[in-house]
Scaffold this motif. Structure first.
Motif, PDB file in Angstrom:
ATOM      1  N   PRO A  75      22.697 -33.824  26.599  1.00  0.00           N
ATOM      2  CA  PRO A  75      22.526 -32.378  26.781  1.00  0.00           C
ATOM      3  C   PRO A  75      21.718 -32.039  28.031  1.00  0.00           C
ATOM      4  N   ALA A  76      20.654 -32.843  28.309  1.00  0.00           N
ATOM      5  CA  ALA A  76      19.839 -32.576  29.489  1.00  0.00           C
ATOM      6  C   ALA A  76      20.664 -32.699  30.764  1.00  0.00           C
ATOM      7  N   ASP A  77      21.485 -33.735  30.839  1.00  0.00           N
ATOM      8  CA  ASP A  77      22.323 -33.930  32.022  1.00  0.00           C
ATOM      9  C   ASP A  77      23.336 -32.800  32.165  1.00  0.00           C
ATOM     10  N   GLN A  78      23.931 -32.382  31.043  1.00  0.00           N
ATOM     11  CA  GLN A  78      24.907 -31.300  31.077  1.00  0.00           C
ATOM     12  C   GLN A  78      24.263 -29.989  31.507  1.00  0.00           C
ATOM     13  N   ALA A  79      23.044 -29.728  31.013  1.00  0.00           N
ATOM     14  CA  ALA A  79      22.355 -28.486  31.372  1.00  0.00           C
ATOM     15  C   ALA A  79      22.092 -28.415  32.869  1.00  0.00           C
TER      16      ALA A  79
END
Length: 557
Positions: free
Chosen positions: A116-120
C-alpha cells in the motif's frame, strides 16, 4: 470486506461507484474514544518540533525526531497496531527508506513493489485496503513538486472512521512538512557546496598550466562533491590517451580499478559516441563491451563524459562507484560543469606547453648560433695553430707529444660542440630521438678517434623519462671521452638495456686498463668527469661500477 480485493482505493474524498465496499464508517458506527484534548496536545508538540530552526548538519536527526513523534502519537491516539513513516530517496529510481516506526523496530522490512505504501507514492493518493490480514491506510507525503514520503497505519480489526482518516491525513501533512523542509535544506546546502567547489575548481584551473596539477585538482574536487569511490581524468593527444590523474576514496585500492591506467568500457563508449554515458553496472549493460574485465570488479557504476575543444575530443572525465548506483539529474549537471572546467584546463595547459616549447626552440637556436660563432670558431682557430706548430717541431722534440695531446683534445672539443649544435638546432630537435642521439655520438667518436665501437640498444627508449635519457647520454659521452684520452683502445662495446623500471648501460674497451682500483681513479685530479658521472647516476637512484685491471681494459656499468 472479504470480497474486497487488496488495496482498493477508499479515499473518503472520492464518491463511491457501483458495488464498492467502504472500509471507513461514520462516527456513529464507532464509539468515540479519543479525547479532543489529547489530539490538540499531540498536534501542538508535533507543530513545535516541526517549527524548530533546522541545523544543516542535523537535518536527518530532526526528521527522525519529528517522524518518530508523529508515529508514536498516531499509534497512541488511534490505538493501532503499528504506524510507520518512509521517505522517498532518489529522483531517478525512487525507493522508500524507513524513517520512523511505532513500535520501534531495529530491522524494518523493505517495502515491496505492490505494498500500500508503494502504491500510495506511485499514484499520489491515499490507499485504504487489506495487507496480510491487517487493515492499512497509506497516505502519500507530498512536497512542492513530488512525493517525499508516505505514512502508513495498520490495525488488526475495526473500520477506519472518517474522523480517524482525517486525523491520519493531518499528521501526514506535518510529516510532509518535516521531510520537505529537510530536503530543501539538504539541497540548498548541496548546491552551495557545489557552487563553492566549482568556484575553487575554476580558480585552480586558472592559476596553473601543469596538466598533472590541474588533473589532480579536478579529481580531488569531484570525489567528495559527488560522493563517489573513484574519479579519473584521461588526456587524448594525437590519437593516444594517457591517465592524467586519479583519486580514490578511503578503502578503494588501485586493484579495484576497471582497467588500471587504460580506458574502461564506459569511457571508451563516451569518447566514441560523444554523449554522457551512465550505467548502473557496466558488466551487465548490453550496450557495453566488457571483454577482459573480471566479474569481481568492485567499481562498476560509472559516469563518463568526453571533453572537447572546438568539436575535437581532448580527454575523458569519469567517476565510478559501487554497482547499482543511479546518478541523478542534478549530479549529472554538476558533473557536466566540472567537465567544462576540465576541458578548458586541458586546452589551456596544451596551449601553454606549445608556447613554452616555442620559447625553448628559439632559445636553443640562439645558443646554437652562439656556439657556432664563438666557441666553434675559436676551437677551429686553435686547431689550425696547433697544426702549424706540429708541422714545424720535429717529432723528437719533448714538446711534440704534449702538442699532439692538446691537438687531440681540441678535436674532441670541436666534435662535442658540433654535437651540441646539432641537438639544439630545430632540425636536430625534430629528428633526434634518444636512439638517434646515441648513434650519432658513437659515429662521431669513430670518425674522430678511429676506434671501432659497437652499439647495442635493447628495449623501448620511449619508456625512459627525460631525466633518465639525459643521464644515460651523458654517461656514454663521458665514458667515450675517457676511452679516447686514456685507454689507447682499438675497440669498445656499448650495451644499453631498458627493461621495465630498470635501465642498464655498459661500456667496455680493450685498452690499457687500470693500474689501481676504481675508487683511486675517481679520486685522481684528472678524472673529474668520472666523479660527475657517479653523482649524476646516484642522484636519479642508480649506481656506478668501474671494473678494470692492467692490460685488460675497463668496463663501466
Amino acid at each position: 470486506i472479504s470480497k474486497t480485493p487488496p488495496f482498493v482505493d477508499q479515499d473518503p474524498r472520492r464518491p463511491r461507484r457501483g458495488n464498492e465496499t467502504s472500509m471507513t464508517s461514520d462516527n456513529a458506527d464507532r464509539k468515540e474514544f479519543v479525547a479532543p484534548g489529547a489530539i490538540e496536545e499531540e498536534l501542538a508538540e508535533v507543530s513545535r518540533l516541526t517549527a524548530r530552526p533546522l541545523d544543516e548538519d542535523k537535518t536527518a536527526q530532526h526528521v527522525t525526531e519529528v517522524a518518530q513523534r508523529i508515529a508514536d502519537g498516531l499509534r497512541r491516539l488511534l490505538g493501532t497496531a503499528a504506524c510507520e513513516i518512509y521517505a522517498v530517496e532518489g529522483a531517478a529510481a525512487p525507493g522508500l527508506q524507513p524513517v520512523a516506526a511505532s513500535p520501534i523496530r531495529e530491522n524494518t522490512e523493505p517495502v515491496r513493489a505492490h505494498d500500500p505504501a508503494d502504491q500510495a507514492v506511485r499514484e499520489r493518493r491515499t490507499v485504504n485496503g487489506l495487507d496480510g490480514g491487517e487493515l492499512v491506510i497509506a497516505v502519500p507525503l507530498l512536497g512542492r513538486d513530488r512525493p517525499v514520503g508516505v505514512l502508513e497505519v495498520r490495525r488488526a480489526h475495526g473500520l477506519w472512521t472518517r474522523d480517524e482518516t482525517r486525523l491520519v491525513q493531518i499528521f501526514a501533512d506535518h510529516a510532509a512538512i518535516a521531510l520537505e523542509s529537510a530536503r530543501l535544506v539538504t539541497e540548498s546546502r548541496q548546491r552551495r557546496r557545489t557552487a563553492e567547489a566549482l568556484a575553487l575548481l575554476a580558480h585552480a584551473t586558472s592559476r596553473s598550466f601543469d596538466v598533472s596539477t590541474l588533473g589532480r585538482e579536478i579529481v580531488d574536487t569531484l570525489l567528495p562533491l559527488l560522493r563517489c569511490a573513484r574519479a579519473t581524468l584521461f588526456e587524448l593527444n594525437e590519437g593516444a590517451y594517457r591517465l592524467v590523474a586519479v583519486a580514490r576514496a578511503d578503502g578503494v585500492q588501485a586493484a579495484d580499478d576497471l582497467a588500471g591506467p587504460e580506458l574502461g568500457p564506459v569511457e571508451a563508449r563516451a569518447l566514441r559516441e560523444r554523449p554522457v554515458v551512465a550505467t548502473l553496472d557496466f558488466l551487465t549493460d548490453p550496450k557495453l563491451s566488457t571483454s577482459g574485465h573480471g566479474r569481481e570488479a568492485p567499481i562498476r557504476a560509472v559516469l563518463a563524459i568526453p571533453l572537447f575543444h572546438e568539436d575535437t575530443p581532448i580527454g575523458v572525465l569519469s567517476i565510478g562507484d559501487r554497482a547499482w548506483r543511479s546518478f541523478g539529474r542534478e549530479e549529472i549537471e554538476v558533473f557536466r560543469a566540472a567537465a567544462d572546467h576540465a576541458a578548458v584546463a586541458l586546452e589551456h595547459a596544451r596551449l601553454h606547453a606549445q608556447v613554452a616549447e616555442g620559447v625553448r626552440v628559439r632559445e636553443r637556436v640562439r645558443i646554437a648560433h652562439e656556439l657556432h660563432d664563438t666557441l666553434s670558431q675559436l676551437a677551429f682557430s686553435v686547431g689550425l695553430k696547433l697544426d702549424w706548430c706540429l708541422h714545424r717541431i720535429p717529432p723528437s722534440s719533448p714538446v711534440y707529444p704534449k702538442l699532439e695531446e692538446i691537438h687531440y683534445d681540441v678535436g674532441l672539443m670541436m666534435a662535442q660542440i658540433r654535437q651540441l649544435m646539432g641537438h639544439l638546432s630545430p632540425e636536430g630537435l625534430a629528428e633526434m630521438t634518444f636512439a638517434n642521439r646515441l648513434e650519432r655520438l658513437v659515429r662521431d667518436f669513430r670518425e674522430l678517434t678511429g676506434t671501432a665501437v659497437d652499439l647495442s640498444l635493447r628495449g623501448d627508449p620511449d619508456r625512459l623519462t627525460p631525466v633518465a635519457a639525459d643521464v644515460l647520454q651523458k654517461t656514454l659521452q663521458e665514458a667515450l671521452v675517457n676511452i679516447a684520452k686514456h685507454a689507447r683502445a682499438g675497440r669498445a662495446d656499448v650495451r644499453i638495456e631498458i627493461d621495465g623500471n630498470q635501465t642498464s648501460i655498459e661500456i667496455a674497451d680493450d685498452g690499457v686498463g687500470l693500474s689501481v682500483g676504481a675508487t683511486e681513479v675517481i679520486a685522481r685530479p684528472g678524472h673529474v668527469g668520472l666523479r660527475r658521472m657517479r653523482e649524476r647516476i646516484e642522484a636519479c637512484g642508480g649506481r656506478l661500477e668501474i671494473v678494470g685491471r692492467t692490460g685488460a681494459g675497463v668496463t663501466i656499468r
